[in-house]
Structures are given as C-alpha cells and as structure tokens.
Scaffold this motif. Structure first.
Motif, PDB file in Angstrom:
ATOM      1  N   ASN A 223       2.481   7.107   4.986  1.00 47.89           N
ATOM      2  CA  ASN A 223       1.121   6.850   5.465  1.00 47.89           C
ATOM      3  C   ASN A 223       1.022   5.504   6.179  1.00 47.89           C
ATOM      4  O   ASN A 223       0.348   5.379   7.201  1.00 47.89           O
ATOM      5  CB  ASN A 223       0.124   6.908   4.313  1.00 47.89           C
ATOM      6  N   VAL A 224       1.721   4.499   5.662  1.00 49.38           N
ATOM      7  CA  VAL A 224       1.733   3.181   6.308  1.00 49.38           C
ATOM      8  C   VAL A 224       2.402   3.283   7.672  1.00 49.38           C
ATOM      9  O   VAL A 224       1.869   2.799   8.676  1.00 49.38           O
ATOM     10  CB  VAL A 224       2.446   2.128   5.426  1.00 49.38           C
TER      11      VAL A 224
ATOM     12  N   ASN B  34      -7.393   1.151   4.220  1.00 54.26           N
ATOM     13  CA  ASN B  34      -7.139   1.652   2.874  1.00 54.26           C
ATOM     14  C   ASN B  34      -6.003   2.665   2.874  1.00 54.26           C
ATOM     15  O   ASN B  34      -6.098   3.719   3.483  1.00 54.26           O
ATOM     16  CB  ASN B  34      -8.411   2.283   2.303  1.00 54.26           C
ATOM     17  N   ILE B  35      -4.910   2.317   2.188  1.00 55.20           N
ATOM     18  CA  ILE B  35      -3.792   3.239   1.967  1.00 55.20           C
ATOM     19  C   ILE B  35      -3.388   3.063   0.503  1.00 55.20           C
ATOM     20  O   ILE B  35      -2.873   2.021   0.118  1.00 55.20           O
ATOM     21  CB  ILE B  35      -2.607   2.965   2.914  1.00 55.20           C
ATOM     22  N   ASP B  36      -3.633   4.075  -0.287  1.00 61.13           N
ATOM     23  CA  ASP B  36      -3.430   4.035  -1.736  1.00 61.13           C
ATOM     24  C   ASP B  36      -1.940   4.002  -2.085  1.00 61.13           C
ATOM     25  O   ASP B  36      -1.196   4.924  -1.753  1.00 61.13           O
ATOM     26  CB  ASP B  36      -4.099   5.263  -2.364  1.00 61.13           C
TER      27      ASP B  36
ATOM     28  N   PHE C 235       2.925   7.040   0.253  1.00 58.70           N
ATOM     29  CA  PHE C 235       2.397   5.733   0.625  1.00 58.70           C
ATOM     30  C   PHE C 235       3.113   5.153   1.845  1.00 58.70           C
ATOM     31  O   PHE C 235       2.484   4.778   2.830  1.00 58.70           O
ATOM     32  CB  PHE C 235       2.488   4.755  -0.556  1.00 58.70           C
TER      33      PHE C 235
ATOM     34  N   THR D  13       0.037   5.267  10.029  1.00 57.41           N
ATOM     35  CA  THR D  13      -1.204   4.556  10.342  1.00 57.41           C
ATOM     36  C   THR D  13      -0.952   3.326  11.216  1.00 57.41           C
ATOM     37  O   THR D  13      -1.683   3.083  12.173  1.00 57.41           O
ATOM     38  CB  THR D  13      -1.924   4.129   9.041  1.00 57.41           C
TER      39      THR D  13
ATOM     40  N   LEU E 206      -4.092  -4.584   4.344  1.00 57.72           N
ATOM     41  CA  LEU E 206      -4.077  -3.308   3.624  1.00 57.72           C
ATOM     42  C   LEU E 206      -4.701  -3.454   2.246  1.00 57.72           C
ATOM     43  O   LEU E 206      -4.319  -4.324   1.467  1.00 57.72           O
ATOM     44  CB  LEU E 206      -2.647  -2.804   3.425  1.00 57.72           C
TER      45      LEU E 206
ATOM     46  N   GLU F  80      -0.251   6.982  -3.965  1.00 52.63           N
ATOM     47  CA  GLU F  80       0.079   8.232  -3.274  1.00 52.63           C
ATOM     48  C   GLU F  80       1.597   8.354  -3.106  1.00 52.63           C
ATOM     49  O   GLU F  80       2.268   7.367  -2.799  1.00 52.63           O
ATOM     50  CB  GLU F  80      -0.589   8.281  -1.898  1.00 52.63           C
TER      51      GLU F  80
ATOM     52  N   VAL G 226      -4.666  -1.517  -1.029  1.00 52.71           N
ATOM     53  CA  VAL G 226      -3.802  -0.478  -1.595  1.00 52.71           C
ATOM     54  C   VAL G 226      -4.403   0.183  -2.831  1.00 52.71           C
ATOM     55  O   VAL G 226      -3.701   0.836  -3.602  1.00 52.71           O
ATOM     56  CB  VAL G 226      -2.383  -1.026  -1.881  1.00 52.71           C
TER      57      VAL G 226
END
Length: 148
Positions: free
Chosen positions: A90-91, A79-81, A87, A94, A61, A84, A63
C-alpha cells in the motif's frame, strides 16, 4: 521413582523456560536500532515536517487504523494502517515508489509510538524510505494542530 520423575520434569520445565528466553534463530533476533530511524519529540517532529528553511521533502504517514485516523490526525497525513497485511504494498502504491528512484524521507506516527516504530523498520527493510522520522510517544504527545 516418583521423586526421580519429578526432578526430571522440573529440569525439563527449567530447560524449556531457558530455551524460550534465548534468541538463537535469525527470526527471533532482537531488532537492532537503525540510525536511519530518527525518533523526535513533538516540537522537533513538527519542525522536520513543516520547516520553511528545509529543502527536504517529507511524506507524513499516519499508520493507525482508519477509525483512529477519522477521530483526528496531523494535517497532511496519509493514512496507511501498519496492521494491514499489505502495508508495504500500500505504501509503494500510494507513494509511487519505484526501484532506481531516490527514496523519500517518511515521517510516521501512531497513537503511542509502538506501531510507528514497527512501520519505520518495515519501510527501511523493504526500501520504501531513505530515512524515517518517528514521532516519539505518538499522537498522544503531539502538541500541534489535529484535524478531522
């Protein structure tokens, strides 16, 4: 009278400074090192990711922000910011993390290593990973290939 007031004001100010330095509430407690976060230098991080002699599946990842990711990232990185609000959600979405399944090992990196430590702690706290590899000093110290 002014002198007494000045002394009281000074004592109040010193007391406020002292209180700000204390960590009495649970929310302000310092983050204890978690043995499941393994910080690695560039060479060891690369070996953990791409070693052919390992049976361990490691998810990579990035980040950082999407803009930073677009400027260059490690091969195979998702890509997972971490900045956010969603976060962790999203993880989970995904990576398709489900309760009751084995948790993955996740390798994280950012620009300099600060956001990735935050991400590592969140991933473990929210039960998204069994352990986390963290790239010390981030992509700035990465010696391997960077793709765009």
């Amino acid at each position: 009278m002014k002198r007494v007031f000045s002394i009281l004001a000074l004592l109040l100010f010193v007391s406020a400074l002292y209180a700000c330095g204390q960590r009495s509430s649970k929310n302000n407690a310092p983050v204890e090192p978690d043995e499941r976060i393994i910080s690695l230098n560039s060479d060891d991080f690369e070996h953990a990711l791409y070693a052919e002699d390992s049976d361990e599946l490691v998810i990579l990842l990035d980040v950082r922000t999407p803009q930073e990711y677009a400027q260059g990232h490690l091969k195979g990185a998702i890509n997972i910011d971490v900045k956010e609000k969603k976060f962790v959600d999203n993880v989970i979405e995904t990576l398709k993390i489900k309760e009751g399944r084995n948790l993955p090992t996740i390798a994280v990196y950012c620009r300099s290593g600060v956001r990735s430590v935050k991400a590592a702690n969140l991933l473990l706290e929210k039960k998204c990973a069994q352990k986390v590899y963290n790239l010390e000093k981030g992509i700035l110290e990465w010696r391997g290939e960077i793709v765009q």
